[in-house]
Each structure stands twice: as C-alpha cells, then as structure tokens.
Write a protein that holds these residues in place. Structure first.
Motif, PDB file in Angstrom:
ATOM      1  N   MET A 103       0.679  -1.191  -0.014  1.00 14.48           N
ATOM      2  CA  MET A 103      -0.083   0.081  -0.185  1.00 14.48           C
ATOM      3  C   MET A 103       0.855   1.105   0.032  1.00 14.48           C
ATOM      4  N   ASN A 104       0.387   2.311  -0.595  1.00  9.23           N
ATOM      5  CA  ASN A 104       1.206   3.224  -0.768  1.00  9.23           C
ATOM      6  C   ASN A 104       0.715   4.362   0.526  1.00  9.23           C
ATOM      7  N   CYS A 105       1.745   5.312   0.824  1.00  6.64           N
ATOM      8  CA  CYS A 105       1.574   6.278   2.232  1.00  6.64           C
ATOM      9  C   CYS A 105       0.144   6.868   1.935  1.00  6.64           C
ATOM     10  N   GLU A 106      -0.458   7.412   0.884  1.00 10.27           N
ATOM     11  CA  GLU A 106      -1.851   8.061   0.851  1.00 10.27           C
ATOM     12  C   GLU A 106      -2.782   7.177   1.370  1.00 10.27           C
ATOM     13  N   LYS A 107      -3.100   6.051   1.000  1.00 10.18           N
ATOM     14  CA  LYS A 107      -3.860   4.927   1.389  1.00 10.18           C
ATOM     15  C   LYS A 107      -3.976   4.579   2.907  1.00 10.18           C
ATOM     16  N   ILE A 108      -2.579   4.541   3.437  1.00  8.22           N
ATOM     17  CA  ILE A 108      -2.169   4.400   4.911  1.00  8.22           C
ATOM     18  C   ILE A 108      -2.710   5.537   5.820  1.00  8.22           C
ATOM     19  N   LYS A 109      -2.540   6.670   5.079  1.00 10.72           N
ATOM     20  CA  LYS A 109      -2.922   7.856   5.857  1.00 10.72           C
ATOM     21  C   LYS A 109      -4.295   7.906   6.143  1.00 10.72           C
ATOM     22  N   GLU A 110      -4.988   7.396   4.880  1.00  9.18           N
ATOM     23  CA  GLU A 110      -6.484   7.375   4.960  1.00  9.18           C
ATOM     24  C   GLU A 110      -6.964   6.405   5.874  1.00  9.18           C
ATOM     25  N   LEU A 111      -6.316   5.287   6.033  1.00  6.12           N
ATOM     26  CA  LEU A 111      -6.734   4.120   7.009  1.00  6.12           C
ATOM     27  C   LEU A 111      -6.437   4.607   8.525  1.00  6.12           C
ATOM     28  N   ILE A 112      -5.623   5.385   8.887  1.00  3.68           N
ATOM     29  CA  ILE A 112      -5.148   5.774   9.997  1.00  3.68           C
ATOM     30  C   ILE A 112      -6.079   6.780  10.459  1.00  3.68           C
ATOM     31  N   LEU A 113      -6.476   7.583   9.624  1.00  4.63           N
ATOM     32  CA  LEU A 113      -7.636   8.501   9.884  1.00  4.63           C
ATOM     33  C   LEU A 113      -8.794   7.930  10.176  1.00  4.63           C
ATOM     34  N   THR A 114      -9.263   6.630   9.658  1.00  4.87           N
ATOM     35  CA  THR A 114     -10.504   6.212   9.895  1.00  4.87           C
ATOM     36  C   THR A 114     -10.588   4.879  10.683  1.00  4.87           C
ATOM     37  N   ASP A 115     -10.297   3.778   9.883  1.00  3.15           N
ATOM     38  CA  ASP A 115     -10.591   2.449  10.428  1.00  3.15           C
ATOM     39  C   ASP A 115      -9.455   1.950  11.404  1.00  3.15           C
ATOM     40  N   PHE A 116      -8.259   2.333  11.366  1.00  2.00           N
ATOM     41  CA  PHE A 116      -7.278   2.027  11.925  1.00  2.00           C
ATOM     42  C   PHE A 116      -7.290   2.289  13.417  1.00  2.00           C
ATOM     43  N   SER A 117      -7.724   3.814  13.227  1.00  2.00           N
ATOM     44  CA  SER A 117      -7.713   4.615  14.755  1.00  2.00           C
ATOM     45  C   SER A 117      -8.972   4.029  15.542  1.00  2.00           C
ATOM     46  N   ASP A 118      -9.815   3.648  14.730  1.00  4.18           N
ATOM     47  CA  ASP A 118     -11.048   2.955  15.326  1.00  4.18           C
ATOM     48  C   ASP A 118     -10.942   1.577  16.067  1.00  4.18           C
ATOM     49  N   ASN A 119      -9.972   0.826  15.523  1.00  2.00           N
ATOM     50  CA  ASN A 119      -9.783  -0.342  15.582  1.00  2.00           C
ATOM     51  C   ASN A 119     -10.672  -1.221  14.954  1.00  2.00           C
ATOM     52  N   ARG A 120     -10.939  -0.972  13.666  1.00  2.11           N
ATOM     53  CA  ARG A 120     -12.094  -1.602  12.872  1.00  2.11           C
ATOM     54  C   ARG A 120     -11.498  -2.293  11.657  1.00  2.11           C
ATOM     55  N   LEU A 121     -10.442  -2.680  11.911  1.00  2.60           N
ATOM     56  CA  LEU A 121      -9.729  -3.271  10.477  1.00  2.60           C
ATOM     57  C   LEU A 121      -9.568  -4.693  10.617  1.00  2.60           C
ATOM     58  N   ASP A 122      -9.892  -5.488   9.651  1.00  6.17           N
ATOM     59  CA  ASP A 122      -9.563  -6.921   9.679  1.00  6.17           C
ATOM     60  C   ASP A 122      -8.285  -7.031   9.839  1.00  6.17           C
ATOM     61  N   GLU A 123      -7.896  -8.474  10.481  1.00  2.00           N
ATOM     62  CA  GLU A 123      -6.325  -8.733  10.657  1.00  2.00           C
ATOM     63  C   GLU A 123      -5.480  -8.535   9.631  1.00  2.00           C
ATOM     64  N   LYS A 124      -5.939  -8.812   8.578  1.00  2.03           N
ATOM     65  CA  LYS A 124      -4.862  -9.046   7.306  1.00  2.03           C
ATOM     66  C   LYS A 124      -4.623  -7.448   6.892  1.00  2.03           C
ATOM     67  N   VAL A 125      -5.302  -6.555   7.069  1.00  2.00           N
ATOM     68  CA  VAL A 125      -5.147  -5.206   6.643  1.00  2.00           C
ATOM     69  C   VAL A 125      -4.456  -4.622   7.674  1.00  2.00           C
ATOM     70  N   LYS A 126      -4.590  -4.845   9.032  1.00  2.00           N
ATOM     71  CA  LYS A 126      -3.993  -4.331  10.151  1.00  2.00           C
ATOM     72  C   LYS A 126      -2.813  -4.606   9.970  1.00  2.00           C
ATOM     73  N   LYS A 127      -2.262  -5.985   9.672  1.00  5.68           N
ATOM     74  CA  LYS A 127      -0.842  -6.476   9.518  1.00  5.68           C
ATOM     75  C   LYS A 127      -0.083  -5.651   8.619  1.00  5.68           C
ATOM     76  N   GLN A 128      -0.895  -5.447   7.382  1.00  7.18           N
ATOM     77  CA  GLN A 128       0.029  -4.403   6.204  1.00  7.18           C
ATOM     78  C   GLN A 128       0.133  -3.170   6.708  1.00  7.18           C
ATOM     79  N   VAL A 129      -0.714  -2.555   7.541  1.00  7.78           N
ATOM     80  CA  VAL A 129      -0.836  -1.278   8.022  1.00  7.78           C
ATOM     81  C   VAL A 129       0.642  -1.200   9.044  1.00  7.78           C
TER      82      VAL A 129
END
Length: 156
Positions: free
Chosen positions: A1-27
């Motif tokens: 994943m690129n930095c823009e996608k990671i930052k978007e995930l940090i602002l949304t689902d990552f901060s809310d702890n709503r990511l599935d395990e696979k995406v969470k490991k990638q982040v």
C-alpha cells in the motif's frame, strides 16, 4: 500500500480499531518501515485519540435518552417533493431586496407585454371621441355640418 492509502486508513478504520487482521498487519508493517506515516499516526493519536480516551465519561439524564430515541423512532421518510418545496421556500418567504427585485421584474414584463393592448385601447378611445364630436356637429337638425368658419368649411 502507498502512503496516501495508509494515512487514509489511519484517519478512519485503523484509529477506530475496525480493520480486519490482514489489513491491520499490512498497515503495521508499513508503519514499521515508513517514518513519515509513523509520525502521522503518532500525531493523530496525540491530537485526536488520546484526548478522547482521557475525557471524563458523562451519563446523560434518562429523559434525554428518551427524547433521542423518540426522535429517531419518530422520524418518517420525507416525500421526494419535500426537497423541492424547501427550495421553493425562498419564493414564499423572500428577503426584502429579493421581493423588491421580483416585483420590479414583474412590473417591467407586464408593461412590455400589455403595452400594445393598452395602446390599442388609447387609439380606440381617441377615435370614439372624434366620432362623437363629429356626430354631435350634425345633431343640430340639418344634415349639413357647420364648422363655423370658411376655412374649416373649405378644408373639411
């Protein structure tokens, strides 16, 4: 994943702890290798997440929850035309400047449209007055019209 996608995930689902395990490991893998995104995640935690965690929990009064539930449950779907009616509300509750401009436009349009009709009325009124005048001249009992002066008799 690129930095823009990671930052978007940090602002949304990552901060809310709503990511599935696979995406969470990638982040997390990206954060361990990218200093910029790691700093971004730390600043988001510092500015947005930590103050909410430290906030004191308030229990609202029971009547407030009752009102909220009543409002949510009592909402009925709006008909499709309600949006159109809300947009037309400007015409039913206009501001003074808008109302004055609207009235001026209506008066100008009406005067342009009805001018030929009113002009025709004026001409008809003038012709009727002239016909009444001419007919009143011949009402003195004679069939001959007497204009009073020789020039009028010659010209008319």
């Amino acid at each position: 994943m690129n930095c823009e996608k990671i930052k978007e995930l940090i602002l949304t689902d990552f901060s809310d702890n709503r990511l599935d395990e696979k995406v969470k490991k990638q982040v997390n893998a990206h954060l361990s290798s990218c200093a910029g995104c790691r700093e971004f995640a730390q600043s988001v935690n510092k500015i947005a997440i930590d103050p909410l965690k430290r906030a004191e929990q308030e229990n609202p009064p029971d009547y407030l929850w009752y009102r909220i539930k009543e409002r949510i449950g009592g909402e009925k779907p709006q008909p499709a035309l309600s949006g159109v009616l809300q947009n037309l509300q400007v015409f039913f509750h206009p501001k003074p400047a808008f109302a004055l401009a609207s009235i001026a436009v209506v008066v100008i349009i009406a005067s342009v449209l009805f001018r030929p009709y009113l002009r025709g009325k004026e001409i008809n009124l003038y012709l009727n007055e002239q016909m009444d005048f001419v007919s009143s001249l011949g009402q003195n009992g004679s069939s001959e019209i007497n204009f009073g002066t020789s020039i009028e008799e010659f010209l008319l």
